[in-house]
Design a protein around this motif. Structure first.
Motif, PDB file in Angstrom:
ATOM      1  N   GLN A 113      -8.794  13.863   4.560  1.00 12.01           N
ATOM      2  CA  GLN A 113      -7.537  13.170   4.284  1.00 12.01           C
ATOM      3  C   GLN A 113      -6.645  13.987   3.361  1.00 12.01           C
ATOM      4  O   GLN A 113      -5.413  14.057   3.555  1.00 12.01           O
ATOM      5  CB  GLN A 113      -7.824  11.804   3.655  1.00 12.01           C
ATOM      6  CG  GLN A 113      -8.483  10.808   4.614  1.00 12.01           C
ATOM      7  CD  GLN A 113      -8.937   9.545   3.914  1.00 12.01           C
ATOM      8  OE1 GLN A 113      -9.318   9.584   2.727  1.00 12.01           O
ATOM      9  NE2 GLN A 113      -8.944   8.424   4.639  1.00 12.01           N
TER      10      GLN A 113
ATOM     11  N   LYS B  34       0.608   3.655   2.099  1.00  7.66           N
ATOM     12  CA  LYS B  34       0.967   3.935   3.487  1.00  7.66           C
ATOM     13  C   LYS B  34       2.243   3.192   3.884  1.00  7.66           C
ATOM     14  O   LYS B  34       3.174   3.776   4.445  1.00  7.66           O
ATOM     15  CB  LYS B  34      -0.184   3.544   4.408  1.00  7.66           C
ATOM     16  CG  LYS B  34       0.091   3.781   5.888  1.00  7.66           C
ATOM     17  CD  LYS B  34      -1.115   3.390   6.725  1.00  7.66           C
ATOM     18  CE  LYS B  34      -0.840   3.603   8.215  1.00  7.66           C
ATOM     19  NZ  LYS B  34      -2.031   3.234   9.036  1.00  7.66           N
ATOM     20  N   LYS B  35       2.314   1.857   3.536  1.00  5.66           N
ATOM     21  CA  LYS B  35       3.500   1.084   3.865  1.00  5.66           C
ATOM     22  C   LYS B  35       4.706   1.555   3.067  1.00  5.66           C
ATOM     23  O   LYS B  35       5.840   1.565   3.573  1.00  5.66           O
ATOM     24  CB  LYS B  35       3.259  -0.399   3.612  1.00  5.66           C
ATOM     25  CG  LYS B  35       2.296  -1.033   4.601  1.00  5.66           C
ATOM     26  CD  LYS B  35       2.169  -2.526   4.359  1.00  5.66           C
ATOM     27  CE  LYS B  35       1.237  -3.168   5.388  1.00  5.66           C
ATOM     28  NZ  LYS B  35       1.114  -4.637   5.164  1.00  5.66           N
TER      29      LYS B  35
ATOM     30  N   SER C  78       0.835  -1.200   0.000  1.00  5.38           N
ATOM     31  CA  SER C  78       0.000   0.000   0.000  1.00  5.38           C
ATOM     32  C   SER C  78       0.874   1.255   0.000  1.00  5.38           C
ATOM     33  O   SER C  78       2.069   1.210   0.323  1.00  5.38           O
ATOM     34  CB  SER C  78      -0.927  -0.002   1.220  1.00  5.38           C
ATOM     35  OG  SER C  78      -0.148   0.098   2.412  1.00  5.38           O
TER      36      SER C  78
ATOM     37  N   LEU D  81      -2.892  15.314   4.316  1.00  5.08           N
ATOM     38  CA  LEU D  81      -1.749  14.999   3.450  1.00  5.08           C
ATOM     39  C   LEU D  81      -1.106  16.273   2.903  1.00  5.08           C
ATOM     40  O   LEU D  81       0.116  16.360   2.762  1.00  5.08           O
ATOM     41  CB  LEU D  81      -2.177  14.084   2.289  1.00  5.08           C
ATOM     42  CG  LEU D  81      -2.527  12.638   2.661  1.00  5.08           C
ATOM     43  CD1 LEU D  81      -3.064  11.882   1.442  1.00  5.08           C
ATOM     44  CD2 LEU D  81      -1.314  11.921   3.230  1.00  5.08           C
TER      45      LEU D  81
ATOM     46  N   LEU E   6       5.333   4.479   2.284  1.00  6.72           N
ATOM     47  CA  LEU E   6       5.840   5.726   2.861  1.00  6.72           C
ATOM     48  C   LEU E   6       6.378   5.535   4.274  1.00  6.72           C
ATOM     49  O   LEU E   6       7.359   6.180   4.672  1.00  6.72           O
ATOM     50  CB  LEU E   6       4.732   6.775   2.873  1.00  6.72           C
ATOM     51  CG  LEU E   6       4.226   7.228   1.483  1.00  6.72           C
ATOM     52  CD1 LEU E   6       3.043   8.178   1.648  1.00  6.72           C
ATOM     53  CD2 LEU E   6       5.346   7.905   0.704  1.00  6.72           C
ATOM     54  N   LEU E   7       5.748   4.628   5.033  1.00  7.68           N
ATOM     55  CA  LEU E   7       6.095   4.516   6.445  1.00  7.68           C
ATOM     56  C   LEU E   7       6.998   3.318   6.763  1.00  7.68           C
ATOM     57  O   LEU E   7       7.554   3.238   7.864  1.00  7.68           O
ATOM     58  CB  LEU E   7       4.811   4.413   7.277  1.00  7.68           C
ATOM     59  CG  LEU E   7       3.845   5.602   7.129  1.00  7.68           C
ATOM     60  CD1 LEU E   7       2.609   5.388   7.978  1.00  7.68           C
ATOM     61  CD2 LEU E   7       4.542   6.902   7.496  1.00  7.68           C
TER      62      LEU E   7
END
Length: 380
Positions: free
Chosen positions: A370, A303-304, A301, A374, A306-307
């Protein structure tokens, strides 16, 4: 083939039986037939063998040949005419007419006779005369000089016969007899690996799907194939055959495995070969490239990406690979594991790499809140 010893050519004794002569010819014909022997002199050697066999296998010809050799004549099988050797001609007439040799030499008859003999050797003919002496009749051969060379029977002129053929059995296909005729070369035929001159259809190609696991470790595949055996009337029976294909580690897609002569069998034709072409069976997790690198696509994803990514993958050999990435994973990000791919076909002890490519899954919808968050967090 003047002055050549037919017994030496066939490598048999002078008192060899007809069966021994036939057996010697068949063995040597297999060795020197131009379709089986690529040597430059094979064609000439085969012609010598054929001529020697034609003479020695025929009782009448063999008798004439033996008689000619005994008297020192040159024997020609082209027209079945035995001609005196001019080197022995003086001795021949000296035996019949004492004192002839000196007159023969002084008068120059020897030179004129030699010239006539050379001319007649290329244009000889036969004269047949019926004798009524002693209440019996028999055929007698004469040459241009009028001298009788013994009884003969009329024989076919093989040099004029369009059906003059040579025949022998193939080593690999003992039930197939190969025939070649001088005036009737085979048409639309391909010489097979077994030496047969029968026409043969193109190979039948079939794809054989194999798993990457089979390519990784090797495997034995057993297949049952069926073919039709046709008779002269077009009827056929079905024949089943079990074949085995040993898949070697690292075999590439497109590798061909051929089984000769397993296609349908028709009278007068060689069965076609069957060729199996290796094709990779679709795998749930992996594919491979031309260098036998094992390829895997990891979907993560946004999110993953990026994080941070924590990902686990299990190879074909059962080995577990834990992937922990704290950096930002961008589209096309690659993680490579050396030597964890498929074996190399030429050096199975070595392997390609395991290549993991990351695919970033972006969200299909973002709310206004959201987006605002962001917008505040992400750099321009």
């Amino acid at each position: 083939m003047a002055n050549k010893n037919f017994y030496d050519i066939l490598n048999v004794r002078k008192d060899a039986s007809p069966d021994e002569i036939k057996r010697a010819f068949r063995n040597l014909a297999k060795q020197y037939h131009p379709d089986k022997n690529p040597a430059p002199d094979a064609k000439e050697k085969f012609a010598q063998l054929k001529e020697a066999h034609d003479v020695l296998s025929n009782p009448t010809k063999r008798h004439e040949y033996d008689e000619a050799k005994r008297r020192g004549y040159n024997y020609s099988s082209d027209d079945n005419t035995s001609m005196p050797n001019t080197e022995h001609f003086r001795d021949f007439f000296e035996h019949l007419f004492p004192g002839f040799a000196d007159d023969f030499t002084r008068s120059g008859t020897h030179e004129r006779f030699s010239e006539n003999m050379r001319k007649s050797n290329s244009n000889s003919f036969r004269a047949r005369e019926q004798s009524k002496e002693q209440n019996s009749s028999r055929n007698v051969e004469y040459d241009r000089t009028g001298f009788r060379f013994g009884p003969s029977k009329r024989k076919p002129d093989w040099t004029q016969n369009s059906s003059f053929c040579s025949s022998f059995d193939s080593d690999d296909e003992p039930n197939i007899s190969t025939k070649r005729c001088r005036s009737e070369p085979s048409k639309n035929s391909n010489t097979t690996s077994s030496g047969s001159s029968l026409p043969k259809d193109a190979a039948i190609e079939k794809h054989l799907e194999v798993t990457l696991e089979d390519i990784s470790t090797g495997n034995l595949r057993k297949l049952k194939i069926k073919r039709k055996i046709f008779d002269e009337r077009g009827n056929y029976t079905v024949e089943e055959k079990l074949i085995e294909i040993t898949i070697k580690p690292g075999w590439k897609a497109g590798t061909k495995v051929t089984f000769p002569g397993l296609g349908d069998k028709h009278p007068g034709r060689e069965p076609a070969d069957i060729t199996f072409i290796i094709k990779d069976k679709q795998h749930a997790l992996f594919s491979r490239d031309s260098d036998n690198n094992l390829l895997h696509t990891a979907n993560v994803s946004l999110k993953k990406a990026l994080l941070g990514v924590s990902y686990c993958i299990q190879g074909l050999n059962g080995k577990r690979h834990d992937i922990n990435i704290r950096d930002i994973v961008h589209p096309g990000y690659i993680k490579r594991y050396t030597g964890e791919g498929l074996p190399l076909p030429k050096t199975p002890s070595k392997s390609g790499d395991l290549i993991v490519t990351f695919n970033i899954q972006f969200p299909s919808y973002l709310s206004w809140d959201q987006r605002r968050v962001l917008s505040d967090c992400l750099p321009n």
